[in-house]
Design an enzyme around this catalytic site. Structure first.
Site, PDB file in Angstrom:
ATOM      1  N   GLU A   1       0.845  -1.208   0.000  1.00  0.00           N
ATOM      2  CA  GLU A   1       0.000   0.000   0.000  1.00  0.00           C
ATOM      3  C   GLU A   1       0.874   1.249   0.000  1.00  0.00           C
ATOM      4  O   GLU A   1       2.034   1.213   0.431  1.00  0.00           O
ATOM      5  CB  GLU A   1      -0.876  -0.033   1.268  1.00  0.00           C
ATOM      6  CG  GLU A   1      -1.823   1.155   1.384  1.00  0.00           C
ATOM      7  CD  GLU A   1      -2.891   0.973   2.468  1.00  0.00           C
ATOM      8  OE1 GLU A   1      -2.803  -0.012   3.232  1.00  0.00           O
ATOM      9  OE2 GLU A   1      -3.814   1.808   2.518  1.00  0.00           O
TER      10      GLU A   1
ATOM     11  N   GLU B   1     -12.492  -2.434   2.334  1.00  0.00           N
ATOM     12  CA  GLU B   1     -13.096  -2.174   3.651  1.00  0.00           C
ATOM     13  C   GLU B   1     -14.231  -1.147   3.543  1.00  0.00           C
ATOM     14  O   GLU B   1     -14.215  -0.087   4.186  1.00  0.00           O
ATOM     15  CB  GLU B   1     -12.028  -1.754   4.669  1.00  0.00           C
ATOM     16  CG  GLU B   1     -11.014  -2.866   4.879  1.00  0.00           C
ATOM     17  CD  GLU B   1     -10.136  -2.745   6.135  1.00  0.00           C
ATOM     18  OE1 GLU B   1     -10.141  -1.679   6.778  1.00  0.00           O
ATOM     19  OE2 GLU B   1      -9.456  -3.732   6.462  1.00  0.00           O
TER      20      GLU B   1
ATOM     21  N   GLU C   1      -6.111  -9.315   3.380  1.00  0.00           N
ATOM     22  CA  GLU C   1      -5.267  -8.655   4.386  1.00  0.00           C
ATOM     23  C   GLU C   1      -5.203  -9.551   5.607  1.00  0.00           C
ATOM     24  O   GLU C   1      -6.245  -9.861   6.208  1.00  0.00           O
ATOM     25  CB  GLU C   1      -5.804  -7.273   4.766  1.00  0.00           C
ATOM     26  CG  GLU C   1      -5.618  -6.242   3.671  1.00  0.00           C
ATOM     27  CD  GLU C   1      -5.981  -4.821   4.103  1.00  0.00           C
ATOM     28  OE1 GLU C   1      -5.853  -4.495   5.296  1.00  0.00           O
ATOM     29  OE2 GLU C   1      -6.406  -4.058   3.219  1.00  0.00           O
TER      30      GLU C   1
END
Ligand code: AHR
Length: 518
Positions: A51, A199, A322
């Protein structure tokens, strides 16, 4: 050499039993069961995640073309080489929470013309977009890894998303394909894996599952593969840990022809509000982290049960995009950068979690460790020109033998690791057999205090040669450092013996062993 046919026809029973000084003790057994049509362990279970966060991309992977650190188009050559050794099958980018703020057109074209933006999620630092779509996809090519692009749903548009797919996948005349060519790339990269937001229950937009399911349907409708050979694989933003309702709504409300995978995120920590130190932890903190890591078994079992209800034919995959250990940041570092050390505890998390994924490979088809470099449970840490490989790196490398091998299902009855009245199974295991007929068994002893004597019953397996590697250390808090980068390395393990086809060994406390049986 073991033949698969031989294994299937005769069945394999591996029995692990704890023995104390020749006296049979509590029975820890691992039975490898005969199973027709056992699943392939998808290599994508061994995926990674990078990320725009802290020093993962900027100051980690990417040092820039002008750097004194040897690099390939700005990406550190030593990192590329180390990741190639891991056989990284896929890499997820650019987020995480960052994904739903990222506008991909900021990261293409002449670098000097790209806008500088503020990374509001992670530390409020600025970044100049010098690492963008071309840089990432060229990196994936260099690694031989499939890219997994997480698209902006929270603050983007359908057009922005579908333009991105057209830009990277279309091999003909079109506005986006032409723009790609103007920017120096003639042939499309061919990106198969796409995340439809990240998310969405939280940083992706604080949506309800019902709202997101509708939005997902809208986005997925316009996602074309643009004739990418391998088609397009759409991954819905999944549940937070044990939010089974989230999975239920997505499975119920999204038509099967619009979805290939549903995600799940779960991290291992002591307490969310005080995650404890990464290296100087005590046994209580260690035990709590392991309880949480091992809970992945329950999470997958229950999410899969929900999926089975709506998709009994298992057309839709579970994607754990994740996972990993999450602790307090190292003292003196930016709290928004999530930089942490990586100890033998992380090797335990990696070994047990990968065993769980292997054993659930019927439904779990991809997973992504968070995160590759300098963030959370990293496989690589850097300090200026220095680079070290963490214990997690070594576990990923040991376990690469399971990639695309056929699962050998096991029935595990383990002895316990007890702490202050609570307990978890001490031993974790998984096994596979590859196309050449070579079998591998990976064992983890999470017990912080004692070795476990184990027997592996190989009597029914044809075997000429058995070898093993071990990752262990003197203390569970041990880690590699820039001063002592090779404190923890994989070693050959020969401390086992056969007695009439029964292999006996003692798995030291907090260690990982992988056997190869030819
Ligand atoms: O990996 C760090 C963050 O954890 C990611 O950005 C987010 O998706 C998750 O909450």
């Amino acid at each position: 050499m073991i033949s698969k046919k031989n294994i299937k026809s005769r069945g394999i029973v591996l029995i692990l039993c704890l023995l104390l000084a020749g006296v049979t003790c509590a029975q820890t057994t691992v039975t490898i069961q005969e199973k027709e049509n056992a699943p392939i362990i998808s290599k994508h279970i061994y995926g990674h995640f990078a990320e725009h966060l802290g020093r993962c991309i900027y100051g980690g992977f990417y040092v820039g073309e002008d750097s004194n650190i040897p690099n390939t188009n700005g990406v550190r050559t030593d990192i590329i080489e180390a990741l190639k050794e891991l056989k990284v099958p896929n890499l997820r980018w650019p987020g995480g929470c960052f994904a739903d703020t990222y506008h991909w057109k900021d990261g293409i074209g002449a670098k000097e013309d790209r806008p500088t933006i503020v990374n509001q999620w992670w530390g409020g630092v600025t970044e100049d977009n010098s690492f963008g779509t071309h840089d990432f996809l060229n990196l994936c090519e260099a690694l031989g890894a499939e890219p997994y692009l997480a698209a902006n749903i929270g603050s983007g548009t359908v057009k922005e998303f579908t333009d991105w797919i057209q830009y990277v996948n279309h091999d003909g005349e079109s506005p986006m394909a032409n723009l790609r060519k103007e920017n120096g790339r003639d042939k499309p990269w061919g990106v198969t894996y796409w995340g439809v937001g990240n998310e969405m229950w939280g940083c992706g937009g604080n949506m309800t599952p019902e709202y997101y399911a509708n939005l997902y349907r809208q986005y997925a409708t316009f996602m074309s593969s643009w004739n990418n050979d391998k088609g397009i694989y759409r991954i819905a933003s999944g549940a937070n840990v044990d939010d089974y309702h989230w999975t239920e709504v997505l499975m119920r409300d999204i038509p099967k022809h619009l979805i290939e995978g549903v995600a799940l995120h779960s991290y291992s920590f002591v307490e969310w509000n005080d995650k404890g130190p990464a290296a100087n932890f005590n046994e209580k903190q260690y035990f709590k982290t392991m309880e949480r890591a091992l809970n992945m078994e329950t999470l997958i079992t229950k999410h899969v049960a929900v999926m089975d209800k709506y998709d009994p034919d298992k057309k839709i995959d579970l994607i754990v995009d994740e996972w990993g250990g999450w602790y307090n940041v190292e003292e003196g570092t930016n709290p928004g950068f999530l930089y942490q050390q990586n100890t033998m505890r992380d090797a335990m998390i990696a070994g047990t979690t990968l065993n769980i994924f292997n054993n659930h490979s019927e439904r779990v088809k991809m997973a992504n460790l968070a995160q590759t470099v300098n963030v959370l449970q990293a496989v690589i840490l850097t300090d200026d020109e220095k680079m070290i490989l963490t214990p997690t790196y070594h576990v990923m490398k040991m376990y690469a033998v399971h990639q695309d091998a056929t699962l050998l299902p096991i029935d595990l009855k383990s002895d316990k690791y007890e702490f202050e009245g609570n307990s978890v199974p001490a031993i974790s295991a998984s096994a596979s057999i590859n196309k050449e007929g070579v079998a591998h068994v990976s064992l983890v002893n999470v017990d912080m205090n004692k070795a476990h004597k184990i027997t592996l019953d190989f009597q029914k397996m044809k075997q000429n040669k058995t070898t093993a590697n071990i990752l262990t250390s003197a203390k569970v808090q041990d880690h590699n450092s820039f001063e002592n980068p090779n404190k923890i390395v994989v070693k050959e393990y020969e401390d086992f013996k056969f007695k009439k086809g029964i292999l006996e060994l003692e798995v030291p406390a907090f260690s990982v062993i992988v056997f190869e049986i030819k």
